[in-house]
Design a protein around this motif. Sequence first.
Motif, PDB file in Angstrom:
ATOM      1  N   GLU A 115       0.831  -1.211   0.000  1.00 51.04           N
ATOM      2  CA  GLU A 115       0.000   0.000   0.000  1.00 51.04           C
ATOM      3  C   GLU A 115       0.861   1.256   0.000  1.00 51.04           C
ATOM      4  O   GLU A 115       0.530   2.248  -0.666  1.00 51.04           O
ATOM      5  N   THR A 132       0.658   3.947  -3.044  1.00 52.46           N
ATOM      6  CA  THR A 132       0.349   5.358  -2.786  1.00 52.46           C
ATOM      7  C   THR A 132       1.439   6.265  -3.325  1.00 52.46           C
ATOM      8  O   THR A 132       1.156   7.317  -3.929  1.00 52.46           O
ATOM      9  N   VAL A 144      -7.620   4.311  -7.593  1.00 51.81           N
ATOM     10  CA  VAL A 144      -7.322   3.051  -6.915  1.00 51.81           C
ATOM     11  C   VAL A 144      -8.581   2.196  -6.973  1.00 51.81           C
ATOM     12  O   VAL A 144      -9.620   2.587  -6.437  1.00 51.81           O
ATOM     13  N   GLN A 175      -9.800  -0.350  -5.447  1.00 48.15           N
ATOM     14  CA  GLN A 175     -10.466  -0.696  -4.185  1.00 48.15           C
ATOM     15  C   GLN A 175     -11.187   0.505  -3.572  1.00 48.15           C
ATOM     16  O   GLN A 175     -12.088   0.344  -2.751  1.00 48.15           O
ATOM     17  N   GLN A 176     -10.789   1.712  -3.955  1.00 50.25           N
ATOM     18  CA  GLN A 176     -11.473   2.913  -3.492  1.00 50.25           C
ATOM     19  C   GLN A 176     -12.563   3.355  -4.463  1.00 50.25           C
ATOM     20  O   GLN A 176     -13.506   4.041  -4.072  1.00 50.25           O
ATOM     21  N   LEU A 177     -12.441   2.955  -5.697  1.00 51.22           N
ATOM     22  CA  LEU A 177     -13.342   3.412  -6.754  1.00 51.22           C
ATOM     23  C   LEU A 177     -14.576   2.530  -6.887  1.00 51.22           C
ATOM     24  O   LEU A 177     -15.682   3.033  -7.116  1.00 51.22           O
ATOM     25  N   ARG A 196     -17.282  -0.772  -5.813  1.00 51.38           N
ATOM     26  CA  ARG A 196     -17.936  -1.344  -4.635  1.00 51.38           C
ATOM     27  C   ARG A 196     -17.400  -2.735  -4.317  1.00 51.38           C
ATOM     28  O   ARG A 196     -17.470  -3.195  -3.179  1.00 51.38           O
TER      29      ARG A 196
END
Length: 470
Positions: free
Chosen positions: A336, A340, A363, A365-367, A369
């Motif tokens: 991670e 980043t 990213v 996993q952030q974008l 669901r």
Amino acid sequence: MPHAPRLLIIGLDCAEPSLMFEHWLADLPTISRLIAQGSYGRLESCVPAITVPAWSCMMSGRDPGELGIYGFRNRADRSYQRMVVADGRAVRVPRLWDILGEAGWQVATLGVPGTYPPYPVNGALVSCFLTPSTELEYTYPAALAGKIATWVDDYLLDVPDFRSEDKERILRDIYKMCDQHFTVAEQLLVENEPDMLMMVDMGVDRIHHALWKYMDPQHPHYTEHPRLSDAIHAYYQHVDGRIAQLLQHCSEETAVLVVSDHGARPLMGGVRINEWLQQQGYLSLRQVPESPMPLDHSAIDWQQTRAWSAGGYYGRIFMNVRGREPAGIISPAAYERERTALAEHLRSMLGPDQQPLGNRVFVPQQLYRNVRGIAPDLVVYFGDLAWRALGTVGGGELYSTENDTGPDDANHAQHGLFIFHDPQHPDHGQEITNASIYDILPTLLARYGLQPPAGLSGKTLPLAALSRPV
């Protein structure tokens, strides 16, 4: 008319809202009428804003992570260079026509990306541009292919070699494909009498990629041409006329949706992302090519490589993680932190003028669901899609005005468009803002009183036919 569709969907792949709504609306009488009597607006696409997976996202209400489709080609496994085309077999959730078919609607789909290979529906299906050849089975039922052969000659699934310098031939093929597909759609309306018909015209996308530089003075290779400079405008007019002809086979009560999966913009150039990764110490080669060559043909030292990329209209960055990739070197504990740092490095990239390029970095996993399959570690819009990602490496140059897969004048833009005209519930030219590609499915299902699948992320748009607020 003994039977008319309740719903007609006309997809225009890559149709650009600024062209249709602002510059050329007065020249598009059919579109103008649908807007004046209905609702319309820009439609934010998925990330990445690309045909595959955008149409499947729109028709399923699921994002690319939930579908496990991150582009035209996806990693098949954790090996380094095995990419596979994401055809319809990758879509494992119901789409609009499946849901309507289950509810008893007769459906017909024509050329919708993500429908090859063909599969059983409650009606008829003609597969999309991903179909390798009409020599293969491309319709459901299979006998439909024989009928198509009597309706049109030499049916085109796509424009052959649309990235070439033979612009006049490309233009002829775009018109041929468009006319064939609209003719087949008309025949399906007459012979099958479906409750819903959806077709997608790929010609808008192909003409943007082939001929944008002749239209747009802002393009770095802008070229005036006595015929080609007006070609995109003329094609929009032609499509407008074909929509008018198609509507003649519908009743005054048929609801009409015109929609695009993303927009278009001039392509300013290419970022040679693997060359950049090599220069920044992320990608190691045993021997550096003297001139640009595909990464797949290069001698990569995986034991010294932390990241590499696949090219395309956007960038996909993959990281070499220990225990995940065969020769991974990034420890899971540092992953991670490394991701980043690389994302911030990409965001600060300078362009050829030494000014910030304006990259957007996502990213997964952030974008999304959920993240199914093998997602990129990072998704990059170079210059917010003004530049594309070039996958080649070698030669030292970071930027190119030439595309690595053949001549290409346009990139995709994040917003497409929609126009919805429901004669039974007119909206009188209402502009709807903040609409998303994920809103189309729940809105249509709500319009017809059908229960949406659980867990959709989209909202119901504020149409006159619906009493529920957004």
